[in-house]
Structures are given as C-alpha cells and as structure tokens.
Design a protein around this motif. Structure first.
Motif, short mmCIF file in Angstrom:
data_model
loop_
_atom_site.label_atom_id
_atom_site.label_comp_id
_atom_site.label_asym_id
_atom_site.label_seq_id
_atom_site.Cartn_x
_atom_site.Cartn_y
_atom_site.Cartn_z
N UNK A 198 -32.22 21.36 2.21
CA UNK A 198 -32.08 22.54 1.35
C UNK A 198 -31.29 23.63 2.06
N UNK A 199 -31.59 23.86 3.31
CA UNK A 199 -30.86 24.87 4.09
C UNK A 199 -29.39 24.47 4.22
N UNK A 200 -29.15 23.22 4.57
CA UNK A 200 -27.78 22.73 4.76
C UNK A 200 -26.97 22.80 3.47
N UNK A 201 -27.56 22.37 2.38
CA UNK A 201 -26.85 22.38 1.10
C UNK A 201 -26.54 23.81 0.67
N UNK A 202 -27.48 24.72 0.85
CA UNK A 202 -27.23 26.11 0.47
C UNK A 202 -26.11 26.71 1.31
N UNK A 203 -26.06 26.38 2.59
CA UNK A 203 -24.96 26.85 3.44
C UNK A 203 -23.62 26.33 2.94
N UNK A 204 -23.58 25.05 2.57
CA UNK A 204 -22.34 24.46 2.07
C UNK A 204 -21.91 25.12 0.75
N UNK A 205 -22.87 25.35 -0.12
CA UNK A 205 -22.56 25.99 -1.41
C UNK A 205 -21.99 27.39 -1.17
N UNK A 206 -22.64 28.17 -0.32
CA UNK A 206 -22.17 29.54 -0.07
C UNK A 206 -20.84 29.55 0.67
N UNK A 207 -20.62 28.56 1.52
CA UNK A 207 -19.31 28.44 2.18
C UNK A 207 -18.21 28.13 1.19
N UNK A 208 -18.50 27.27 0.24
CA UNK A 208 -17.53 26.94 -0.79
C UNK A 208 -17.23 28.14 -1.69
N UNK A 209 -18.27 28.88 -2.03
CA UNK A 209 -18.07 30.10 -2.83
C UNK A 209 -17.15 31.07 -2.08
N UNK A 210 -17.41 31.24 -0.79
CA UNK A 210 -16.58 32.16 0.02
C UNK A 210 -15.13 31.70 0.04
N UNK A 211 -14.89 30.41 0.19
CA UNK A 211 -13.53 29.88 0.21
C UNK A 211 -12.83 30.04 -1.14
N UNK A 212 -13.58 29.86 -2.21
CA UNK A 212 -12.99 30.00 -3.54
C UNK A 212 -12.62 31.45 -3.85
N UNK A 213 -13.31 32.37 -3.24
CA UNK A 213 -13.04 33.79 -3.49
C UNK A 213 -11.85 34.30 -2.69
N UNK A 214 -11.34 33.51 -1.76
CA UNK A 214 -10.20 33.95 -0.93
C UNK A 214 -8.92 34.00 -1.73
#
Length: 98
Positions: A82-98
C-alpha cells in the motif's frame, strides 16, 4: 488483499472481505481507466481516486488489526505494498503535472 482476506472468518465474506477486495481491485481499475481518458488532467483525477482506494484499504486493514480475528494475521505484505503503490501513484501525478 486476497491472500489476507482469505484468512478472515466466513461471516466477514459480505462485510470487510468484500469491501477490502473491492478497494484493492479499484486501484488498478482506476489507473487503467484514467490512462485511456486522453488528457493529463483526467488521468490525474483517476490517479487520485486510485490513491483514495489505497487509503480506504489501509484504513480497513487498521480496523481488522483491532478485531479479535485479526490479531494474529500477517499484515506486512499488504502494508508495504500500500505504501509503495501510493508512492508510485503520487510520483506519477507529479510527473504528469510537469
């Protein structure tokens, strides 16, 4: 989630078992749906929904940990994923916002 909930008592089949499995399945389902929507904004929206499903599952796990039948179950795998998946999701969100 399925491995963990397989250890729940049968009387939880339509309660926590079902709810936790739905939350677990909701994560990749929302990521998949968002990925084909066509815009970064829509994808981010569905990623946030997926992250909400992870949070929902984490909350349900905490509830089970405090129930009599949940005292001796192994939560390590679900907790760490759960922790790992949430980190990946938030990392992807950050990349998409660039």
């Amino acid at each position: 989630t399925y491995k963990l909930t397989d250890q729940f008592p049968k009387e939880e089949l339509y309660g926590l078992t079902s709810q936790m499995r739905r939350a677990g399945v909701s994560v990749p389902s929302n990521i998949a749906e968002g990925s084909i929507r066509g815009s970064k904004k829509d994808f981010c929206h569905f990623l946030r929904i997926a992250s909400g499903s992870v949070a929902e599952l984490e909350t349900q796990v905490e509830i089970v940990k405090n129930l009599p039948f949940g005292k001796n179950l192994n939560y390590r795998e679900v907790d760490s994923l759960a922790v790992e998946i949430n980190k990946m999701i938030h990392g992807l969100i950050a990349k998409l916002k660039m």
